[in-house]
Design an enzyme around this catalytic site. Sequence first.
Site, PDB file in Angstrom:
ATOM      1  N   ASP A  80       0.850  -1.186   0.000  1.00  0.00           N
ATOM      2  CA  ASP A  80       0.000   0.000   0.000  1.00  0.00           C
ATOM      3  C   ASP A  80       0.888   1.239   0.000  1.00  0.00           C
ATOM      4  O   ASP A  80       2.109   1.175   0.159  1.00  0.00           O
ATOM      5  CB  ASP A  80      -0.917   0.002   1.221  1.00  0.00           C
ATOM      6  CG  ASP A  80      -2.081   0.996   1.106  1.00  0.00           C
ATOM      7  OD1 ASP A  80      -2.240   1.621   0.041  1.00  0.00           O
ATOM      8  OD2 ASP A  80      -2.808   1.155   2.103  1.00  0.00           O
ATOM      9  N   LYS A  81       0.242   2.385  -0.166  1.00  0.00           N
ATOM     10  CA  LYS A  81       0.891   3.693  -0.146  1.00  0.00           C
ATOM     11  C   LYS A  81       0.026   4.633   0.669  1.00  0.00           C
ATOM     12  O   LYS A  81      -1.209   4.527   0.672  1.00  0.00           O
ATOM     13  CB  LYS A  81       1.061   4.191  -1.586  1.00  0.00           C
ATOM     14  CG  LYS A  81       1.369   5.668  -1.744  1.00  0.00           C
ATOM     15  CD  LYS A  81       0.102   6.438  -2.130  1.00  0.00           C
ATOM     16  CE  LYS A  81       0.400   7.922  -2.355  1.00  0.00           C
ATOM     17  NZ  LYS A  81      -0.863   8.688  -2.474  1.00  0.00           N
ATOM     18  N   HIS A  82       0.674   5.569   1.368  1.00  0.00           N
ATOM     19  CA  HIS A  82      -0.067   6.580   2.128  1.00  0.00           C
ATOM     20  C   HIS A  82       0.556   7.937   1.875  1.00  0.00           C
ATOM     21  O   HIS A  82       1.777   8.084   1.840  1.00  0.00           O
ATOM     22  CB  HIS A  82      -0.030   6.280   3.630  1.00  0.00           C
ATOM     23  CG  HIS A  82      -0.701   7.326   4.456  1.00  0.00           C
ATOM     24  ND1 HIS A  82      -2.071   7.348   4.647  1.00  0.00           N
ATOM     25  CD2 HIS A  82      -0.209   8.413   5.111  1.00  0.00           C
ATOM     26  CE1 HIS A  82      -2.382   8.392   5.402  1.00  0.00           C
ATOM     27  NE2 HIS A  82      -1.277   9.057   5.692  1.00  0.00           N
ATOM     28  N   SER A  83      -0.305   8.959   1.715  1.00  0.00           N
ATOM     29  CA  SER A  83       0.160  10.328   1.541  1.00  0.00           C
ATOM     30  C   SER A  83      -0.239  11.164   2.744  1.00  0.00           C
ATOM     31  O   SER A  83      -1.326  10.968   3.309  1.00  0.00           O
ATOM     32  CB  SER A  83      -0.453  10.939   0.270  1.00  0.00           C
ATOM     33  OG  SER A  83      -0.194  12.334   0.211  1.00  0.00           O
ATOM     34  N   THR A 120      -9.208  11.228  -1.146  1.00  0.00           N
ATOM     35  CA  THR A 120      -9.399  10.207  -2.178  1.00  0.00           C
ATOM     36  C   THR A 120     -10.840   9.707  -2.199  1.00  0.00           C
ATOM     37  O   THR A 120     -11.422   9.485  -3.268  1.00  0.00           O
ATOM     38  CB  THR A 120      -8.422   9.040  -1.941  1.00  0.00           C
ATOM     39  OG1 THR A 120      -7.083   9.531  -2.035  1.00  0.00           O
ATOM     40  CG2 THR A 120      -8.622   7.941  -2.977  1.00  0.00           C
ATOM     41  N   ARG A 168      -7.629  14.427  20.271  1.00  0.00           N
ATOM     42  CA  ARG A 168      -6.494  15.245  19.814  1.00  0.00           C
ATOM     43  C   ARG A 168      -6.973  16.441  19.010  1.00  0.00           C
ATOM     44  O   ARG A 168      -6.428  17.540  19.110  1.00  0.00           O
ATOM     45  CB  ARG A 168      -5.552  14.398  18.957  1.00  0.00           C
ATOM     46  CG  ARG A 168      -4.735  13.383  19.733  1.00  0.00           C
ATOM     47  CD  ARG A 168      -4.039  12.409  18.791  1.00  0.00           C
ATOM     48  NE  ARG A 168      -3.186  13.113  17.849  1.00  0.00           N
ATOM     49  CZ  ARG A 168      -2.906  12.672  16.627  1.00  0.00           C
ATOM     50  NH1 ARG A 168      -3.432  11.542  16.182  1.00  0.00           N
ATOM     51  NH2 ARG A 168      -2.113  13.360  15.845  1.00  0.00           N
ATOM     52  N   SER A 183      -1.045   7.036  14.580  1.00  0.00           N
ATOM     53  CA  SER A 183      -2.354   7.128  13.951  1.00  0.00           C
ATOM     54  C   SER A 183      -2.318   6.591  12.525  1.00  0.00           C
ATOM     55  O   SER A 183      -3.168   5.780  12.127  1.00  0.00           O
ATOM     56  CB  SER A 183      -2.830   8.583  13.954  1.00  0.00           C
ATOM     57  OG  SER A 183      -4.080   8.708  13.320  1.00  0.00           O
ATOM     58  N   LYS A 187      -3.514   1.979  11.381  1.00  0.00           N
ATOM     59  CA  LYS A 187      -4.504   1.562  10.377  1.00  0.00           C
ATOM     60  C   LYS A 187      -3.854   0.724   9.279  1.00  0.00           C
ATOM     61  O   LYS A 187      -4.462  -0.214   8.760  1.00  0.00           O
ATOM     62  CB  LYS A 187      -5.193   2.795   9.794  1.00  0.00           C
ATOM     63  CG  LYS A 187      -6.020   3.571  10.816  1.00  0.00           C
ATOM     64  CD  LYS A 187      -6.815   4.694  10.188  1.00  0.00           C
ATOM     65  CE  LYS A 187      -5.984   5.901   9.834  1.00  0.00           C
ATOM     66  NZ  LYS A 187      -5.560   6.674  11.027  1.00  0.00           N
ATOM     67  N   LYS A 188      -2.616   1.063   8.922  1.00  0.00           N
ATOM     68  CA  LYS A 188      -1.921   0.306   7.876  1.00  0.00           C
ATOM     69  C   LYS A 188      -1.547  -1.083   8.379  1.00  0.00           C
ATOM     70  O   LYS A 188      -1.662  -2.065   7.634  1.00  0.00           O
ATOM     71  CB  LYS A 188      -0.671   1.069   7.429  1.00  0.00           C
ATOM     72  CG  LYS A 188      -0.975   2.397   6.747  1.00  0.00           C
ATOM     73  CD  LYS A 188      -1.855   2.225   5.522  1.00  0.00           C
ATOM     74  CE  LYS A 188      -2.146   3.542   4.826  1.00  0.00           C
ATOM     75  NZ  LYS A 188      -3.081   3.365   3.674  1.00  0.00           N
TER      76      LYS A 188
END
Length: 435
Positions: A80-83, A120, A168, A183, A187-188
Amino acid sequence: MIPQELIRRKRDGGELDAADIRSFIDALAAGRLSEGQIGAFAMAVWFKGMSREETVALTLAMADSGDRLQWADIDRPIADKHSTGGVGDNVSLMLAPIAAACGLAVPMISGRGLGHTGGTLDKLESIPGYMITPDADLFHQVVKQAGCAIIGQTGALAPADGRLYAVRDVTATVDSIPLITASILSKKLAAGLQTLVLDVKAGNGAFMADRDQAEILARSLVEVANGAGVKTSALITDMNEPLADSAGNAVEMRNCLDFLAGRKGNTRLDTVVLAFAAEMLEKSGIAASPEEGEAMARQALSSGKAAEVFARMVSMLGGPADLIENPDKYLARAPVEKPVPAARSGWLAACDARGIGVSVIDLGGGRRHPADRIDHRVGFSELLSLGTRVNAGEPIALVHAADEAAAEKAAAALTAHYRITADEPVLNPVIAGLI
């Protein structure tokens, strides 16, 4: 574990052991902590920080607070990828099908717009029928059969993160690097990943405007993810202008379809998408090097295989089967489309990327409050890149608006967001570093 003793220890600068962190997060997820205790913990971490070991323990505890996805019946590497978020950043929409077309399985759990940045999921919801929250069985089947699925987070994944983040958000502790790291990564990890690539953005349109701060965050994310057992790397990318030549929801979806059709080559967006595809393929062992990975990604695009994967994903998640062939049939257009003229002749030297994102929100393309409805039709397209020579009155973009008044206001705002100079500017590279 007595919550107030753990809070006191962190408040006084002590290091927490993994068992106490897990007990605290278990109590948080079970609803046994007050908001005051959660807020005090977050503030103690904000002031005193966390060691790498503490942050790994916090990440793992949050990941284990709910379901963990399993992919044992899929014989592809799970990646996967996260930005960290930007303006005109629709990389995930193209990257997931490209990576899947090259042999990866990509269960991509994405988010909505946050602040001035686009989301997204909001872009995908411009596609009629697309389900962003399918049940677990359908999600699994789409990943298995199409190779990728882009959906939203369910309450069953890392639920402790949801409650901690809500506190937060109202206690001025969002910008704590250990808490940001836990955080994102909890999730990943809950998604069952084997490899992860991170897009950490720096510039006036990013949450981390300062390059040094972006690098600190990137190193934290990479070290903690690797410490938690997920092979991870990060690219630091420039966000001093919109990444795509569109900013909005349906307009970015059109941009995605153009990209998959091969009409967005030799752009900043092309550079970033292919760099991330190469990194994903090399880290997962599909490619022997980033160069081989990039060649594979280019082949997936030029052959049309990536577009086929995207079409299959959309169809399986409830969208139209012929979206790629007939985008105008499904992607709504705004009633008013108006060119935005350059204020003077010269070079587009700089822009306020954050301001452009805020202008999209002003058009109705983003939220000021969580319950706001989005107008998926609005935004900007045909945005010229920095470093482009323009003549006075020449269009630098096209605004898409619900009415003439909104179009005029947005056009004036966009013009003010750009600086035009007599001299050609020296621009930042779109990819600033690899960690």
